[in-house]
Design an enzyme around this catalytic site. Structure first.
Site, mmCIF file in Angstrom:
data_model
loop_
_atom_site.group_PDB
_atom_site.id
_atom_site.type_symbol
_atom_site.label_atom_id
_atom_site.label_comp_id
_atom_site.label_asym_id
_atom_site.label_seq_id
_atom_site.Cartn_x
_atom_site.Cartn_y
_atom_site.Cartn_z
ATOM 1 N N CYS A 71 -2.078 0.368 9.890
ATOM 2 C CA CYS A 71 -3.007 0.137 8.800
ATOM 3 C C CYS A 71 -4.407 -0.389 9.165
ATOM 4 O O CYS A 71 -5.410 0.258 8.890
ATOM 5 C CB CYS A 71 -2.305 -0.847 7.883
ATOM 6 S SG CYS A 71 -3.314 -1.461 6.618
ATOM 7 N N HIS A 127 -6.951 -5.856 4.019
ATOM 8 C CA HIS A 127 -6.337 -5.866 5.351
ATOM 9 C C HIS A 127 -7.310 -5.566 6.492
ATOM 10 O O HIS A 127 -6.943 -4.942 7.493
ATOM 11 C CB HIS A 127 -5.136 -4.901 5.409
ATOM 12 C CG HIS A 127 -4.109 -5.370 6.418
ATOM 13 N ND1 HIS A 127 -3.041 -4.606 6.807
ATOM 14 C CD2 HIS A 127 -4.033 -6.527 7.116
ATOM 15 C CE1 HIS A 127 -2.339 -5.280 7.707
ATOM 16 N NE2 HIS A 127 -2.925 -6.441 7.900
#
Ligand SMILES: *[C@@H]1O[C@H](CO)[C@@H](O)[C@H](O)[C@H]1NC(C)=O
Ligand SMILES: *[C@@H]1O[C@H](CO)[C@@H](O)[C@H](O)[C@H]1NC(C)=O
Ligand SMILES: *[C@@H]1O[C@H](CO)[C@@H](O)[C@H](O)[C@H]1NC(C)=O
Ligand SMILES: *[C@@H]1O[C@H](CO)[C@@H](O)[C@H](O)[C@H]1NC(C)=O
Ligand SMILES: *[C@@H]1O[C@H](CO)[C@@H](O)[C@H](O)[C@H]1NC(C)=O
Ligand SMILES: *[C@@H]1O[C@H](CO)[C@@H](O)[C@H](O)[C@H]1NC(C)=O
Length: 481
Positions: A71, A127
């Site tokens: 990610c 993130h």
């Protein structure tokens, strides 16, 4: 820094004459978390994704669109157009209390777009680091933000490890417990669409929580898959369908505001499916965390404004770093020439050959002490040099069995650590040509070493107790680096 960007963009607008809002599309960049190659209807007819399929089928389906294996590296590429091995984010996801973010001297996509006259909005998972406020969305070019900073959390309580992580701009949202995030994110997107100032274009970055673990979905979506025996896979399929409904609601809002035709939509997964969390990449090899195609070849498409050739599959090579320049080209701008991405706007919208002929899957010395973790594609050929990642096989969807056969997933360390594939002939990576074509191995390795000269060490420090949410009223909060 802002002012340098603005000046560059204004010069460009004047010289090219494209900065009037009438010619600039609204742009929505949707990211689905951990969505596998075999997890959408347009690749797998057992999945119920009518809204996503309709956009893909009437747009341009990307057949060779690549992302990083996990990610934070992919999102670094999406936001900067620069390979994560130059940002220090190549190693892995950013852990919850690591004092790390994408370096502050990297320009983010919304910063470029603001200079082109766009309003900019982010909804969903960030993130990309949050230890300092300057790392967070509203300090990196987004006018508004609704979402969470961490890797994952509960879809209903919005807590990670028991602490809240849900923000409306910079404020903690304490009263949203109980509402599934896909509904809230879709509603936030619809509100922005319904209330936007029509005199200027908007950019919306929409990285959904769906369909990352934990495997949670309202019952009605799970019930749409009565034939899927495995409970985990059944819920996972429902999560995909809830995501699809969110996309449908957003599409309808665009139509309701009469801006659907003037909106350009990009949709991509951030990496391959997490196999042990019921996602699926069949028939591709491996999954999330791996340099195999199943970890890196993403479900993706584009739809809408400016695309003149529609309803086809774009087989050109595309990489995560290409979103920044491609989106900027569609918006009438241009990024700094030093970034790694190349604009594919003309190629995609007219169905022309890709301008990209090679890319780096990832470069990470730190990953595996002995061999590193690296792969490169040049033309037809792919070289994997070192540890490819945890999952090594080809996995059918877990739909007919009750169990999760965890032991089947693990990489066999007895392998030799060099693989060469001709992906044009062998997209499933079944035939290792390394011993047959040593000259090609050396050529690709030499090319990879050229890139490696620009690599910075992975920034992967220990977690810092200063980040503990108990220091911040029980919510994951910036201000500790
Ligand atoms: C950011 O700063 C570092 C350290 O000075 C430099 O090496 C790097 O090239 C800069 N990156 C960008 C994208 O400006
Ligand atoms: C939650 O709090 C916000 C900010 O105070 C308020 O605007 C919103 O109406 C509240 N929502 C609910 C469901 O109570
Ligand atoms: C889509 O909109 C409908 C109608 O407002 C709503 O009932 C549904 O919950 C929404 N679904 C999602 C996933 O947001
Ligand atoms: C389960 O997966 C197999 C292999 O992809 C497929 O043929 C079958 O239709 C799937 N069954 C269900 C119920 O989705
Ligand atoms: C998409 O890629 C596959 C290889 O995985 C290839 O067989 C197929 O022909 C490609 N589709 C198009 C339309 O180019
Ligand atoms: C890869 O395979 C394709 C299709 O079989 C072939 O045309 C091409 O020449 C091969 N490339 C290399 C470098 O061997």
């Amino acid at each position: 820094m802002e002012s340098t960007i603005s000046v560059a963009v204004i010069v460009l607008c004047v010289s090219v004459g494209v900065c009037s809002s009438g010619s600039q599309p609204n742009i929505i960049f949707i990211v689905a978390d951990d969505l596998g190659w075999n997890d959408v209807g347009f690749h797998n007819p057992t999945m119920i994704t009518p809204n996503i399929d309709a956009l893909a089928d009437s747009g341009v389906i990307f057949n060779q669109s690549y992302v990083l294996p996990v990610c934070s590296p992919s999102r670094t590429a999406f936001m900067t157009g620069i390979y994560p091995f130059k940002a220090g984010t190549q190693h892995f996801v950013i852990w919850k209390a690591q004092p790390v973010c994408v370096p502050l001297n990297f320009t983010f996509l919304p910063q470029y777009l603001k200079a082109l006259g766009y309003s900019t909005h982010a909804i969903g998972k960030w993130h990309l680091g949050f230890c300092n406020w300057n790392c967070t969305p509203t300090f990196r070019g987004f006018d508004t933000y609704f979402g969470y900073y961490q890797a994952f959390e509960d879809y209903y309580t919005h807590e990670m490890d028991g602490y809240l992580d849900y923000r409306d701009n910079t404020d903690v949202v304490r009263n949203a417990t109980g509402e599934y995030s896909a509904f809230r994110f879709a509603r936030e997107a619809v509100d922005i669409i319904n209330n936007h100032d029509k005199s200027k274009p908007f950019f919306m970055y929409l990285p959904f929580q769906s369909v990352h673990a934990p495997i949670e979905v309202p019952q009605q979506y799970e019930d749409m898959y009565p034939d899927v025996v495995n409970i985990g896979r059944r819920k996972f399929c429902g999560m995909v369908t809830a995501l699809d409904e969110a996309v449908g609601n957003i599409t309808r809002a665009l139509q309701g505001q009469d801006v659907f035709d003037n909106t350009l939509i990009f949709f991509t997964a951030d990496n391959g499916a997490e196999l042990v969390q019921y996602g699926n990449n069949w028939p591709l090899r491996g999954g999330k965390h791996t340099l195999w195609e199943g970890g890196t070849r993403a479900v993706a498409f584009a739809h809408g404004a400016g695309i003149t050739r529609t309803g086809y599959t774009y087989n050109g090579m595309f990489h995560a770093v290409d979103y920044v320049p491609t989106i900027l080209a569609a918006a009438g701008g241009k990024p700094d020439a030093s970034i790694d991405g190349v604009s594919q706007w003309d190629s995609i919208r007219m169905g022309l050959p890709s301008k990209r002929t090679e890319f780096i899957y990832n470069l990470d010395d730190f990953f595996y002490p002995v061999t590193g973790h690296a792969a490169i594609r040049v033309g037809d050929m792919k070289l994997v040099d070192g540890y490819p990642g945890l999952y090594d096989n080809w996995y059918l969807p877990m739909n007919d069995t009750e169990d999760t056969p965890l032991e089947d997933f693990i990489f066999d360390q007895r392998h030799e650590m060099v693989w060469l594939f001709n992906l044009t002939a062998d997209p499933l990576e079944k035939y290792n040509l390394a011993s047959q074509m040593p000259g090609v191995v050396e050529t690709l390795r030499a090319r990879m070493l050229e890139y490696k000269k620009q690599m910075v060490p992975a920034n992967f420090p220990r977690e810092d107790p200063k980040g503990d949410p108990t220091n911040f009223g029980g919510a994951w909060t910036p201000g500790w680096c």
